[in-house]
Design an enzyme around this catalytic site. Structure first.
Site, mmCIF file in Angstrom:
data_model
loop_
_atom_site.group_PDB
_atom_site.id
_atom_site.type_symbol
_atom_site.label_atom_id
_atom_site.label_comp_id
_atom_site.label_asym_id
_atom_site.label_seq_id
_atom_site.Cartn_x
_atom_site.Cartn_y
_atom_site.Cartn_z
ATOM 1 N N GLU A 153 33.784 -6.100 9.074
ATOM 2 C CA GLU A 153 32.946 -7.008 8.279
ATOM 3 C C GLU A 153 31.919 -7.633 9.215
ATOM 4 O O GLU A 153 32.276 -8.005 10.335
ATOM 5 C CB GLU A 153 33.804 -8.113 7.652
ATOM 6 N N HIS B 125 34.470 -10.482 0.950
ATOM 7 C CA HIS B 125 35.372 -11.502 1.519
ATOM 8 C C HIS B 125 35.053 -12.897 0.963
ATOM 9 O O HIS B 125 34.761 -13.834 1.712
ATOM 10 C CB HIS B 125 35.287 -11.491 3.058
HETATM 11 C C1 MLT Z 1 40.914 -17.351 5.797
HETATM 12 O O1 MLT Z 1 41.456 -16.734 6.707
HETATM 13 O O2 MLT Z 1 40.925 -18.573 5.743
HETATM 14 C C2 MLT Z 1 40.180 -16.617 4.720
HETATM 15 O O3 MLT Z 1 40.299 -15.243 4.816
HETATM 16 C C3 MLT Z 1 38.765 -17.047 4.575
HETATM 17 C C4 MLT Z 1 37.861 -16.663 5.696
HETATM 18 O O4 MLT Z 1 38.235 -16.053 6.670
HETATM 19 O O5 MLT Z 1 36.705 -17.028 5.610
#
Ligand code: MLT
Length: 308
Positions: free
Chosen positions: A259, A277
């Site tokens: 990503e 995401h």
């Molecule tokens: C997290 O780990 O808190 C979620 O996947 C959200 C993110 O990484 O932005």
């Protein structure tokens, strides 16, 4: 003065906490490269990140005054936690604060794949009326397999149970959940039984690649995979192949191995509902995580250090 560096955008209500604190000097610098961050970080006592900034061992080595790394969110995979701990730097995160948003996103994904919502919308925007092409299935009485049953997994279980689904869970430790009937079973068993498999695991050396070709092959014919946790838990090539050969009916993927440079071939597959995401990206969740990490960071600094 506590010097705090914020390298990924936090909501204004979180920054407000620093603005109003008489003992804090904070700066926001977004989109820094590793080299820029190595330069920038030297005077700071805390660095606050979301998921975009990678806090590598090199950055940690260069951080002369760093006492705490705060992650607004739950996943710590963008931070070299071992390197930080070795240097006595505290790593804080906000587990649980994202849970309502991610759990709701998971339910949205279940409906999206079961009822072809994204594809149907796409054809409507092209001026088409393809009613016959989008026959769906019901969630009611289907089995949902929850892989990883912490705060988010449990919240998904409760919501899915309320929708009439039967719940099976795989979790390394024993799961307690008084308000939802469920069976805790082995992973292979879960994959064989579930109509929908939803992943709710943190990324670790143990969970990386947990669903490879063998595991995907165990999944029931015409079942669906939902991933709102971490892309690296699933072998993307193997998933694509199981979708292409018609073994799996579909997948909803909010997370990818890379990503933002995600697997375009996988996302483009007609059986895949892909999102960038956004599981935790709600107004409420972003406010909660920002405020929580700002509070935790300040509380930690103030209780341990006095900088004049
Ligand atoms: C997290 O780990 O808190 C979620 O996947 C959200 C993110 O990484 O932005």
């Amino acid at each position: 003065m506590y010097k705090i560096l914020v390298t990924d955008p936090l909501r204004q209500n979180a920054l407000q906490i620093f603005e109003e604190a008489p003992d804090v000097h904070y700066e926001t610098h977004y989109g820094l490269s590793e080299d820029e961050l190595i330069e920038k970080i030297k005077p700071f006592n805390a660095v606050l990140v979301r998921s975009a900034t990678q806090i590598s061992a090199k950055i940690i080595a260069a951080a002369e005054n760093l006492k705490v790394i705060g992650r607004a969110g739950s996943g710590l995979d963008n931070i070299d936690v071992k390197a930080a701990e070795k240097k006595g730097i505290k790593v804080l995160n906000t587990p649980g604060t994202n849970a309502p948003a991610v759990a709701e996103m998971t339910i949205a994904c279940l409906f999206a794949v079961a009822r072809n919502i994204a594809r149907a919308d796409h054809t409507m925007k092209q001026g088409l009326w393809e009613k016959k092409a989008f026959s769906g299935i019901e969630l009611n009485e289907r089995t949902l397999g929850i892989v990883g049953c912490g705060t988010i997994g449990k919240s998904v279980a409760r919501k899915a149970y309320a929708l009439g689904m039967q719940i099976v869970v795989y979790n390394r430790s024993r799961v307690e959940m008084d308000d939802v009937p469920f069976e805790q079973i082995g992973l292979d068993d879960l994959l064989r039984r579930a109509d929908f498999v939803s992943l709710h695991l943190a990324l670790s050396e143990e969970t990386r690649g947990l669903l490879g070709d063998r595991e995907l092959a165990l999944m029931k014919k015409d079942s669906y995979l939902i991933n709102t946790s971490r892309g690296e838990i699933v072998d993307e090539q193997a998933l694509l192949s199981h979708l292409e050969k018609g073994h799996l009916a579909g997948a909803a993927l909010d997370v990818f191995c890379n990503e933002p440079d995600y697997n375009k071939q996988l996302a483009a597959n007609a059986k895949v509902v892909a999102t960038p995401h956004i599981g935790a990206v709600t107004k409420e969740s972003q406010e909660r995580v920002g405020v929580r990490i700002a509070d935790l960071t300040l509380e930690f600094l103030r209780s341990k250090y006095i900088f004049l």
